[in-house]
Motif scaffolding. Structure first.
Motif, PDB file in Angstrom:
ATOM      1  N   GLU A   1       3.718   0.273   2.476  1.00 17.10           N
ATOM      2  CA  GLU A   1       3.680  -0.627   3.645  1.00 17.10           C
ATOM      3  C   GLU A   1       3.360  -2.015   3.098  1.00 17.10           C
ATOM      4  OE1 GLU A   1       0.664   0.154   6.593  1.00 17.10           O
ATOM      5  OE2 GLU A   1       1.380  -1.466   7.879  1.00 17.10           O
TER       6      GLU A   1
ATOM      7  N   GLU B   1       7.637  -1.219  11.621  1.00 20.29           N
ATOM      8  CA  GLU B   1       6.513  -0.610  12.354  1.00 20.29           C
ATOM      9  C   GLU B   1       6.247  -1.411  13.632  1.00 20.29           C
ATOM     10  OE1 GLU B   1       2.952   0.190  10.179  1.00 20.29           O
ATOM     11  OE2 GLU B   1       3.947   1.518   8.769  1.00 20.29           O
TER      12      GLU B   1
ATOM     13  N   GLY C   1      -3.550   5.497   2.592  1.00 22.65           N
ATOM     14  CA  GLY C   1      -4.990   5.239   2.684  1.00 22.65           C
ATOM     15  C   GLY C   1      -5.594   4.988   1.329  1.00 22.65           C
TER      16      GLY C   1
ATOM     17  N   PRO D   1      -4.167  -1.633  -0.543  1.00 24.25           N
ATOM     18  CA  PRO D   1      -3.053  -2.582  -0.607  1.00 24.25           C
ATOM     19  C   PRO D   1      -3.259  -3.478  -1.843  1.00 24.25           C
ATOM     20  CG  PRO D   1      -4.077  -2.572   1.554  1.00 24.25           C
ATOM     21  CD  PRO D   1      -4.962  -1.783   0.672  1.00 24.25           C
TER      22      PRO D   1
ATOM     23  N   ILE E   1       5.898  -5.459  12.486  1.00 32.55           N
ATOM     24  CA  ILE E   1       6.575  -6.447  13.337  1.00 32.55           C
ATOM     25  C   ILE E   1       5.640  -6.775  14.499  1.00 32.55           C
ATOM     26  CG2 ILE E   1       8.593  -6.887  14.834  1.00 32.55           C
ATOM     27  CD1 ILE E   1       9.367  -6.597  11.858  1.00 32.55           C
TER      28      ILE E   1
ATOM     29  N   LYS F   1       2.948   7.145  13.379  1.00 32.52           N
ATOM     30  CA  LYS F   1       1.832   6.897  12.454  1.00 32.52           C
ATOM     31  C   LYS F   1       0.524   7.138  13.195  1.00 32.52           C
ATOM     32  CE  LYS F   1       1.072   3.562   8.784  1.00 32.52           C
ATOM     33  NZ  LYS F   1       1.394   2.205   8.310  1.00 32.52           N
TER      34      LYS F   1
ATOM     35  N   ILE G   1      -3.435 -13.329  11.944  1.00 32.76           N
ATOM     36  CA  ILE G   1      -2.237 -12.864  12.684  1.00 32.76           C
ATOM     37  C   ILE G   1      -2.337 -13.221  14.176  1.00 32.76           C
ATOM     38  CG2 ILE G   1      -0.916 -10.811  13.438  1.00 32.76           C
ATOM     39  CD1 ILE G   1      -0.166 -11.251  10.593  1.00 32.76           C
TER      40      ILE G   1
ATOM     41  N   LEU H   1       0.403  -8.464   4.795  1.00 34.92           N
ATOM     42  CA  LEU H   1       0.357  -9.901   4.512  1.00 34.92           C
ATOM     43  C   LEU H   1      -1.059 -10.332   4.120  1.00 34.92           C
ATOM     44  CD1 LEU H   1       2.202 -12.415   4.687  1.00 34.92           C
ATOM     45  CD2 LEU H   1       1.519 -12.640   7.074  1.00 34.92           C
ATOM     46  N   ARG H   2      -1.134 -11.242   3.153  1.00 38.99           N
ATOM     47  CA  ARG H   2      -2.423 -11.806   2.753  1.00 38.99           C
ATOM     48  C   ARG H   2      -2.308 -13.321   2.697  1.00 38.99           C
ATOM     49  NH1 ARG H   2      -3.592  -7.606   4.126  1.00 38.99           N
ATOM     50  NH2 ARG H   2      -4.512  -5.863   2.988  1.00 38.99           N
TER      51      ARG H   2
ATOM     52  N   GLN I   1       0.860  -1.190   0.000  1.00 38.10           N
ATOM     53  CA  GLN I   1       0.000   0.000   0.000  1.00 38.10           C
ATOM     54  C   GLN I   1       0.893   1.235   0.000  1.00 38.10           C
ATOM     55  OE1 GLN I   1      -2.600   0.693   3.399  1.00 38.10           O
ATOM     56  NE2 GLN I   1      -4.079   1.723   2.066  1.00 38.10           N
TER      57      GLN I   1
ATOM     58  N   VAL J   1       8.056 -12.403   5.610  1.00 37.55           N
ATOM     59  CA  VAL J   1       7.638 -11.061   5.166  1.00 37.55           C
ATOM     60  C   VAL J   1       8.857 -10.151   5.034  1.00 37.55           C
ATOM     61  CG1 VAL J   1       6.284  -9.004   5.764  1.00 37.55           C
ATOM     62  CG2 VAL J   1       5.346 -11.275   6.191  1.00 37.55           C
TER      63      VAL J   1
ATOM     64  N   GLU K   1      -2.522   7.290   8.617  1.00 34.28           N
ATOM     65  CA  GLU K   1      -3.004   6.121   7.877  1.00 34.28           C
ATOM     66  C   GLU K   1      -4.526   6.161   7.798  1.00 34.28           C
ATOM     67  OE1 GLU K   1      -2.304   2.322   9.636  1.00 34.28           O
ATOM     68  OE2 GLU K   1      -3.021   2.953  11.603  1.00 34.28           O
ATOM     69  N   GLY K   2      -5.067   5.418   6.857  1.00 37.74           N
ATOM     70  CA  GLY K   2      -6.527   5.344   6.701  1.00 37.74           C
ATOM     71  C   GLY K   2      -7.119   6.619   6.124  1.00 37.74           C
ATOM     72  N   VAL K   3      -6.319   7.348   5.297  1.00 40.43           N
ATOM     73  CA  VAL K   3      -6.847   8.580   4.693  1.00 40.43           C
ATOM     74  C   VAL K   3      -7.711   8.165   3.496  1.00 40.43           C
ATOM     75  CG1 VAL K   3      -6.261  10.818   3.681  1.00 40.43           C
ATOM     76  CG2 VAL K   3      -4.774   9.792   5.424  1.00 40.43           C
ATOM     77  N   GLU K   4      -8.994   8.457   3.593  1.00 38.88           N
ATOM     78  CA  GLU K   4      -9.926   8.005   2.553  1.00 38.88           C
ATOM     79  C   GLU K   4     -10.512   9.159   1.754  1.00 38.88           C
ATOM     80  OE1 GLU K   4     -12.808   5.501   4.480  1.00 38.88           O
ATOM     81  OE2 GLU K   4     -11.365   3.897   4.779  1.00 38.88           O
TER      82      GLU K   4
ATOM     83  N   MET L   1      -6.287  -9.706  10.104  1.00 39.13           N
ATOM     84  CA  MET L   1      -6.951  -9.493  11.399  1.00 39.13           C
ATOM     85  C   MET L   1      -7.357 -10.831  12.009  1.00 39.13           C
ATOM     86  SD  MET L   1      -7.511  -6.148  11.712  1.00 39.13           S
ATOM     87  CE  MET L   1      -9.072  -5.418  12.030  1.00 39.13           C
TER      88      MET L   1
HETATM   89  N1  LIG Z   1       2.766  -8.620  12.128  1.00 39.53           N
HETATM   90  C1  LIG Z   1       2.212  -8.368  10.974  1.00 39.53           C
HETATM   91  N2  LIG Z   1       1.011  -7.786  10.939  1.00 39.53           N
HETATM   92  C2  LIG Z   1       0.463  -7.544   9.758  1.00 39.53           C
HETATM   93  C3  LIG Z   1       1.108  -7.911   8.563  1.00 39.53           C
HETATM   94  N3  LIG Z   1       0.299  -7.551   7.574  1.00 39.53           N
HETATM   95  C4  LIG Z   1      -0.780  -6.992   8.069  1.00 39.53           C
HETATM   96  N4  LIG Z   1      -0.688  -6.957   9.399  1.00 39.53           N
HETATM   97  C5  LIG Z   1      -1.594  -6.402  10.365  1.00 39.53           C
HETATM   98  O1  LIG Z   1      -2.845  -6.910  10.205  1.00 39.53           O
HETATM   99  C6  LIG Z   1      -3.795  -5.924  10.496  1.00 39.53           C
HETATM  100  C7  LIG Z   1      -4.795  -5.813   9.366  1.00 39.53           C
HETATM  101  O2  LIG Z   1      -4.113  -5.469   8.191  1.00 39.53           O
HETATM  102  P1  LIG Z   1      -4.905  -5.198   6.860  1.00 39.53           P
HETATM  103  O3  LIG Z   1      -6.145  -5.952   6.875  1.00 39.53           O
HETATM  104  O4  LIG Z   1      -3.916  -5.374   5.788  1.00 39.53           O
HETATM  105  O5  LIG Z   1      -5.266  -3.681   6.980  1.00 39.53           O
HETATM  106  C8  LIG Z   1      -4.327  -2.704   6.657  1.00 39.53           C
HETATM  107  C9  LIG Z   1      -4.835  -1.855   5.520  1.00 39.53           C
HETATM  108  O6  LIG Z   1      -5.470  -2.578   4.546  1.00 39.53           O
HETATM  109  C10 LIG Z   1      -5.779  -0.958   6.213  1.00 39.53           C
HETATM  110  N5  LIG Z   1      -5.960   0.290   5.513  1.00 39.53           N
HETATM  111  C11 LIG Z   1      -5.062   1.008   4.798  1.00 39.53           C
HETATM  112  N6  LIG Z   1      -5.639   2.141   4.332  1.00 39.53           N
HETATM  113  C12 LIG Z   1      -6.926   2.115   4.713  1.00 39.53           C
HETATM  114  C13 LIG Z   1      -7.991   2.993   4.571  1.00 39.53           C
HETATM  115  O7  LIG Z   1      -7.905   4.020   3.925  1.00 39.53           O
HETATM  116  N7  LIG Z   1      -9.199   2.605   5.131  1.00 39.53           N
HETATM  117  C14 LIG Z   1      -9.310   1.439   5.832  1.00 39.53           C
HETATM  118  N8  LIG Z   1     -10.480   1.150   6.374  1.00 39.53           N
HETATM  119  N9  LIG Z   1      -8.302   0.610   6.004  1.00 39.53           N
HETATM  120  C15 LIG Z   1      -7.125   0.939   5.468  1.00 39.53           C
HETATM  121  O8  LIG Z   1      -5.144  -0.678   7.437  1.00 39.53           O
HETATM  122  C16 LIG Z   1      -4.294  -1.756   7.799  1.00 39.53           C
HETATM  123  C17 LIG Z   1      -2.908  -1.193   7.983  1.00 39.53           C
HETATM  124  O9  LIG Z   1      -2.716  -1.132   9.305  1.00 39.53           O
HETATM  125  P2  LIG Z   1      -1.344  -0.737   9.918  1.00 39.53           P
HETATM  126  O10 LIG Z   1      -0.476  -1.954   9.899  1.00 39.53           O
HETATM  127  O11 LIG Z   1      -1.669  -0.341  11.297  1.00 39.53           O
HETATM  128  O12 LIG Z   1      -0.772   0.340   9.121  1.00 39.53           O
HETATM  129  C18 LIG Z   1      -3.062  -4.621  10.697  1.00 39.53           C
HETATM  130  O13 LIG Z   1      -2.968  -4.362  12.034  1.00 39.53           O
HETATM  131  C19 LIG Z   1      -1.736  -4.897  10.171  1.00 39.53           C
HETATM  132  O14 LIG Z   1      -0.707  -4.210  10.879  1.00 39.53           O
HETATM  133  C20 LIG Z   1       2.385  -8.514   8.660  1.00 39.53           C
HETATM  134  O15 LIG Z   1       3.040  -8.842   7.665  1.00 39.53           O
HETATM  135  N10 LIG Z   1       2.885  -8.729   9.875  1.00 39.53           N
END
Ligand SMILES: Nc1nc2c(ncn2[C@@H]2O[C@H](COP(=O)(O)O[C@H]3[C@@H](O)[C@H](n4cnc5c(=O)[nH]c(N)nc54)O[C@@H]3COP(=O)(O)O)[C@@H](O)[C@H]2O)c(=O)[nH]1
Length: 813
Positions: free
Chosen positions: A591, A683, A791, A797, A652, A734, A610, A594-595, A578, A626, A770-773, A607
Motif C-alpha cells: 500500500e 482503496e 501490518g 511503511p 483515494i 479491508k 490529509i 503519503l509522507r 507497506q 501519488v 490491516e494493522g496486524v501487529e 492524519m
Molecule cells: N488520500 C490519501 N490518504 C492517505 C495517503 N496516504 C496515507 N493516507 C491516509 O492517511 C491515514 C494515515 O496513514 P498512515 O499514517 O500512513 O497510517 C497507515 C499505516 O502506517 C498504518 N498502519 C499500517 N500497519 C499498521 C499497524 O500494524 N499498526 C498501526 N498502528 N498502524 C499501522 O495504518 C495506516 C493505513 O491505513 P489505511 O489507508 O486505512 O490502510 C490513513 O487513513 C491513510 O489512508 C494518500 O496517499 N492519499
C-alpha cells in the motif's frame, strides 16, 4: 241481532264480544234466550187468558162454578205475576241483575202457569162427559202446541210446561177408566212425546240459530271493530305524520333561518367529491364569492398549500371515525387571490351509511386577530428597526441550537458582531443615518447565511448570529465558523450608501464554538461578547475566538494550508510502501502511504495534513501525484520477476473521487505510465462510496472495466450493509485495524472480524486485514479464513529503497 244489542240485555258488566271467547259466547246465548222468552210472553199471556176464559165458559155447565172461578183466579194471578215480571224485565233488564235470575224467574212463571194448567186438566175434567173432556184436551193440547212455539227457546221451560200441563190430564184420562178415555190418555201421551220431541228439536234448532247469529254478529262486530281500530290507527298515523311534517317544516325553516342569519360562515360539503353542496351568504362573503359560484368549487382548491397537508390529515381522521370533529386555524384563498385566516370547525354529517356523507364546515374570519397576533409577536420577538429576531427570540433559538447540537453531535457557533465606530457615526450624522446603517448591516448579515441560521440584533450596534450544523470535529468546525466570520467582516467593509453619503465601516467579531448543553446560554453569550472585545482590542475589523487554543490551532491550520501548497512545488512529499503478505508470508503487493517531509517540523503524519488538503482542495493535485508515482513504480516492478505480480494499493480521498474528471484522470495516468491496470488497486472508504452510491458505482464500473481493482478500506467502521456491498464491483475488503487490534481481547471485535470474513467469502470477495501487529492476531485471522495481511508484523511503511532492499533479503518471514 247485533251483539252490541245483545250485550244491552246482559245485566252484568258489559264485556267485548269475540267469537274466539266461548264464555262470552255463552253469555250472549243466554241473553238472547231470555230476551226471546220475554219477547214472546205478551202473546203467550194473552193466549193463556183467552184460552182460560173460553175454557171456563165452555166448562161452566159441567164443572162446579166455584172450582172454575178458583182455577180462573189462579191462572189470572199467575199470568199477572208473569206480566209484572215481563214489565220489570223490560224496565230493569239493563240493571244489575244477573240474566240467570231473569231466566229463573221466567222459568218460575212457566212452571207456575203449567202447574195451574195441569191442575186445570184434573179439576176441569168432567167425569163421563166425553165432549167436554175432548174440549179440555183440545185446549190443553193447543196450549201445549202454542208453548212449543213460544217457549221452545228454553228447553227446560217448554218441557216442564208440557209435562206439567199434560201429565195430569193423561193421569185423569187413565183414572176415567173408559175405553175412549184410555184411548184419549194414550193419544195425549203420544202427543206429549211427539210434541216434547219437537219442542226439544225446535229448542235445539233455535239454540243453533241463535248461536250462528251470535257468531256471525261477533265476527261482524270484530270486523267492524277492526275496521274502526284501523280507521283510528290511520287517523292517528295521519295526525302523527301531519305533526311530524309540520315539525320538520318548522325545524327546516328554523335551520334555514339559522343557516342564513348566523354570524359565521357555514357550508355543507360532499365528502366524496369535496364539492360545496350548500353555502350560506356569510361563508361566501368571507371569501368573496356568491353562494352560487361556490357550488362549482371544491373545498380543497381554496386551502393555502402550507395548510393543505394538516387539513387533509384531519379530514382523513374524521372520515375514519378517529375524531368526532376538528378545529384548526388555516388560510383560505379568496376570489381576489389574497388569502385570509379563518378559524374552521369541521364536523361529519351522516345521511345513509356508517361513513359521513357530508361535512359541515363553519368558518370565522380571524385575519384581524392573526394580524394583531402577528404584530404582538413581532413586537415581542423582533427588533422593530431591522426586523431581525430580538434578544428574547435569540436566546430561545440558542437553546434550541444547543439541544440540536447535543442530539446530532455537531458543533455550533455564536458570532458576536459589533460595528466599529458606530457611536461616532451616530454622533456626527445623526440617529437616522445610524439607523440606516443598522438596517443595511442586518440585511448583509442575513444574506450571508443560510435561512436555517439565526441573525439577531441584541440592541444598539450589536448583532449575533447562530450557525448550526458545523463539523463534528472542533478544528474543522472552528474553520467553518471562521470562514463565515470573515465573510461578515468582508461584507461590512463594503461601502454603505447612507442617504447621500458613502460610509466605510468595519466590525469586530467574537466567536464562541459550542457543542452540547454543558455551558449555559448566558455564559455562551458572555463568552462570545468577551471574544468580540478581544477582537476590538486586537485592532478592530477582525475576529477572535473565545478559546485561544482554538485560535492557535486555526492559525496553524492556515499556515499548514499555505505550506502544503508550497510543499507540492518543493517536492517535500514522499511515498512509503507497506507490504501486504499472504498466509505463507510471501509479499503479494504493497500500500502506498503519503509522507510530508517538512523542512522544519520533520515528518508530518497524513492524519494531520490529509484533512487540510481535503478542505483546501489540494488533495486533488496531491492525489494525482501519488497515483502517478504508484503507476510508475508498478511499471518498474514489471521488469523484475520477483515484483512483477505485485499489486499496489493507492488511497483515494473523497474529494479526489468526487472530481468530475476522476475516471479520465486515472485512465490518463495509467495510459501514460503504461502500467498494468490489473496491478493497480484503489482503496475507497465506505463513507466515501455511500455518500453517492449511484455515481460511485458508475465510476467504479468504468475503471473496473479498464482492469483496475477496488478495495473497501476501513471496512466495518461505517454503515456496512450487505445491500450496497453486493452492488459494488469490489475485489477486496479491508478489515479495519481497530478490529484487528483487539481481536484477542474483545469478544465483540472477534465476532465482527469473523463476520466480515464469512461475508466477504460468501460474496466472492477477497479479504485483507490491516494493522496486524502480532502472530496471535495473524493466527486468529488465518484460523478464521483471512489469508492476506498488512501490518507492522510484516513491515512498517518505508521508502521504496528500503522496501526493495528488504524484499531481496526476506521474501519470507
Ligand atoms: N488520500 C490519501 N490518504 C492517505 C495517503 N496516504 C496515507 N493516507 C491516509 O492517511 C491515514 C494515515 O496513514 P498512515 O499514517 O500512513 O497510517 C497507515 C499505516 O502506517 C498504518 N498502519 C499500517 N500497519 C499498521 C499497524 O500494524 N499498526 C498501526 N498502528 N498502524 C499501522 O495504518 C495506516 C493505513 O491505513 P489505511 O489507508 O486505512 O490502510 C490513513 O487513513 C491513510 O489512508 C494518500 O496517499 N492519499
Amino acid at each position: 241481532m247485533a251483539v252490541r244489542k245483545l250485550k244491552a240485555h246482559h245485566m252484568t258488566q258489559p264485556k267485548p264480544l269475540s267469537s274466539s271467547n266461548p264464555n262470552l259466547e255463552f253469555d250472549a246465548l243466554k241473553v238472547e234466550h231470555v230476551h226471546l222468552l220475554y219477547a214472546n210472553l205478551p202473546l203467550s199471556l194473552g193466549a193463556n187468558l183467552v184460552l182460560a176464559l173460553i175454557l171456563v165458559y165452555v166448562q161452566r155447565l159441567v164443572i162446579d162454578p166455584a172450582v172454575l172461578f178458583g182455577w180462573f183466579i189462579s191462572i189470572s194471578m199467575v199470568s199477572l205475576w208473569r206480566a209484572v215480571l215481563m214489565v220489570r224485565w223490560r224496565r230493569n233488564r239493563k240493571g244489575d241483575i244477573s240474566i240467570l235470575l231473569w231466566r229463573f224467574r221466567f222459568r218460575g212463571g212457566v212452571i207456575a202457569s203449567a202447574l195451574v194448567w195441569g191442575v186445570g186438566g184434573v179439576l176441569l175434567f168432567p167425569e163421563g162427559d166425553i165432549p167436554h173432556q175432548v174440549f179440555l184436551s183440545f185446549v190443553l193440547a193447543g196450549l201445549s202446541a202454542g208453548a212449543v212455539t213460544s217457549l221452545s227457546v228454553d228447553r227446560l221451560s217448554v218441557l216442564s210446561f208440557l209435562l206439567l200441563t199434560l201429565i195430569p190430564l193423561i193421569v185423569r184420562f187413565g183414572m176415567e177408566g173408559s175405553e175412549i178415555s184410555l184411548a184419549m190418555g194414550v193419544m195425549t201421551t203420544l202427543f206429549l212425546i211427539v210434541i216434547s220431541q219437537n219442542a226439544s228439536r225446535t229448542a235445539l234448532t233455535i239454540h243453533e240459530n241463535i248461536k250462528l247469529r251470535i257468531e256471525a254478529s261477533a265476527r261482524e262486530e270484530a270486523l267492524q271493530e277492526g275496521k274502526i281500530r284501523l280507521q283510528q290507527l290511520n287517523q292517528n298515523l295521519e295526525q302523527l305524520v301531519a305533526k311530524r311534517t309540520s315539525a320538520l317544516r318548522e325545524s327546516e325553516a328554523r335551520f334555514r333561518f339559522l343557516f342564513e342569519q348566523v354570524a359565521v360562515g357555514v357550508a355543507q360539503i360532499d365528502t366524496m367529491t369535496g364539492r360545496f353542496v350548500r353555502v350560506n351568504q356569510k361563508y361566501a362573503d368571507i371569501i368573496g364569492y356568491t353562494p352560487t359560484e361556490m357550488l362549482v368549487l371544491d373545498f380543497q382548491s381554496l386551502i393555502h398549500p402550507d395548510d393543505l397537508k394538516a387539513s387533509l390529515a384531519n379530514v382523513e381522521r374524521l372520515k375514519a371515525g378517529e375524531i368526532r370533529e376538528f378545529e384548526m386555524e388555516k388560510r383560505l384563498f379568496c376570489k381576489n387571490g389574497r388569502d385570509i385566516w379563518v378559524k374552521l370547525t369541521v364536523s361529519p354529517m351522516w345521511m345513509r351509511g356508517a361513513k359521513p356523507d357530508y361535512h359541515i364546515v363553519v368558518i370565522q374570519d380571524i385575519t384581524g386577530h392573526k394580524q394583531a397576533e402577528e404584530q404582538v409577536h413581532q413586537l415581542a420577538f423582533y427588533d422593530s428597526l431591522t426586523r431581525l429576531p430580538n434578544r428574547r427570540l435569540f436566546l430561545d433559538r440558542l437553546q434550541q441550537a444547543q439541544v440540536h447540537s447535543t442530539r446530532h453531535k455537531t458543533n455550533c457557533a455564536i458570532l458576536f458582531i459589533d460595528l466599529d465606530n458606530f457611536k461616532t457615526l451616530n454622533d456626527t450624522r445623526g440617529h437616522d443615518v445610524g439607523d440606516l446603517l443598522l438596517i443595511e448591516v442586518a440585511e448583509r448579515l442575513r444574506s450571508s447565511v443560510r435561512s436555517s441560521d439565526t441573525v439577531a440584533r441584541l440592541g444598539g450596534d450589536e448583532f449575533v448570529v447562530i450557525i448550526e450544523g458545523l463539523s463534528e470535529d472542533t478544528v474543522p468546525a472552528a474553520g467553518q465558523a471562521k470562514d463565515i466570520g470573515e465573510k461578515f467582516l468582508a461584507s461590512i467593509t463594503q461601502p454603505f450608501k447612507l442617504q447621500e453619503f458613502e460610509y466605510h465601516g468595519s466590525s469586530s467579531i467574537g466567536i464562541r464554538l459550542f457543542r452540547d448543553g454543558e455551558t449555559s446560554i448566558d455564559d455562551l453569550l458572555k463568552h462570545a461578547d468577551t471574544a468580540m472585545y478581544q477582537a476590538k482590542t486586537a485592532g478592530r475589523n477582525t475576529l477572535c475566538f473565545f478559546d485561544p487554543s482554538m485560535q492557535i490551532a486555526l492559525e496553524m491550520r492556515t499556515t499548514m494550508a499555505i505550506e502544503l501548497r508550497q510543499a507540492i512545488a518543493r517536492q517535500q512529499f514522499k511515498l512509503h510502501y507497506q507490504r501486504q503478505v499472504n498466509a505463507e508470508g510471501t509479499v503479494v503487493g504493497a500500500e502506498v502511504l503519503l509522507r510530508w517531509q517538512h523542512p522544519e517540523r520533520g515528518m508530518i503524519s497524513p492524519m494531520v495534513f490529509i484533512p487540510i488538503a481535503e478542505e483546501t482542495g489540494l488533495i486533488v493535485p496531491l492525489g494525482k501525484w501519488v497515483l502517478q508515482m504508484a503507476c510508475a513504480q508498478l511499471k518498474q516492478w514489471e521488469h523484475d520477476p520477483d515484483t512483477r505480480n505485485f499489486q499496489l494499493a493507492v488511497n483515494i480521498s473523497a474529494r479526489q473521487f468526487r472530481q468530475l474528471d476522476f475516471v479520465d484522470e486515472v485512465l490518463e495516468v495509467l495510459r501514460k505510465s503504461e502500467a498494468d491496470p490489473l496491478k493497480l488497486k484503489l482503496e475507497l472508504t465506505e463513507s466515501l462510496v455511500l455518500q453517492d452510491i449511484v455515481h460511485s458505482i458508475e465510476k467504479m464500473e468504468i475503471l473496473c472495466n479498464a482492469g483496475i481493482r477496488f478495495a473497501l478500506d476501513d471496512f466495518g467502521t461505517g454503515h456496512s450493509s450487505l445491500t450496497y456491498l453486493k452492488r459494488l464491483p469490489l475485489e477486496q475488503i479491508k478489515i479495519d485495524q481497530s478490529f484487528v487490534n483487539d481481536i484477542a481481547t474483545d469478544p465483540s471485535d472477534e465476532i465482527i472480524v469473523r463476520t466480515i470474513i464469512v461475508m466477504s467469502n460468501s460474496l466472492g470477495m477477497k479479504v485483507i486485514a490491516e494493522g496486524v501487529e502480532t502472530e496471535d492476531q495473524r493466527d486468529f485471522l488465518a484460523r478464521n479464513g483471512c489469508y492476506t495481511y498488512q501490518g507492522y508484523l510484516f513491515g512498517r511503511p518505508m521508502p521504496i529503497e528500503d522496501f526493495q532492499k528488504l524484499l531481496s533479503r526476506f521474501q519470507k518471514i
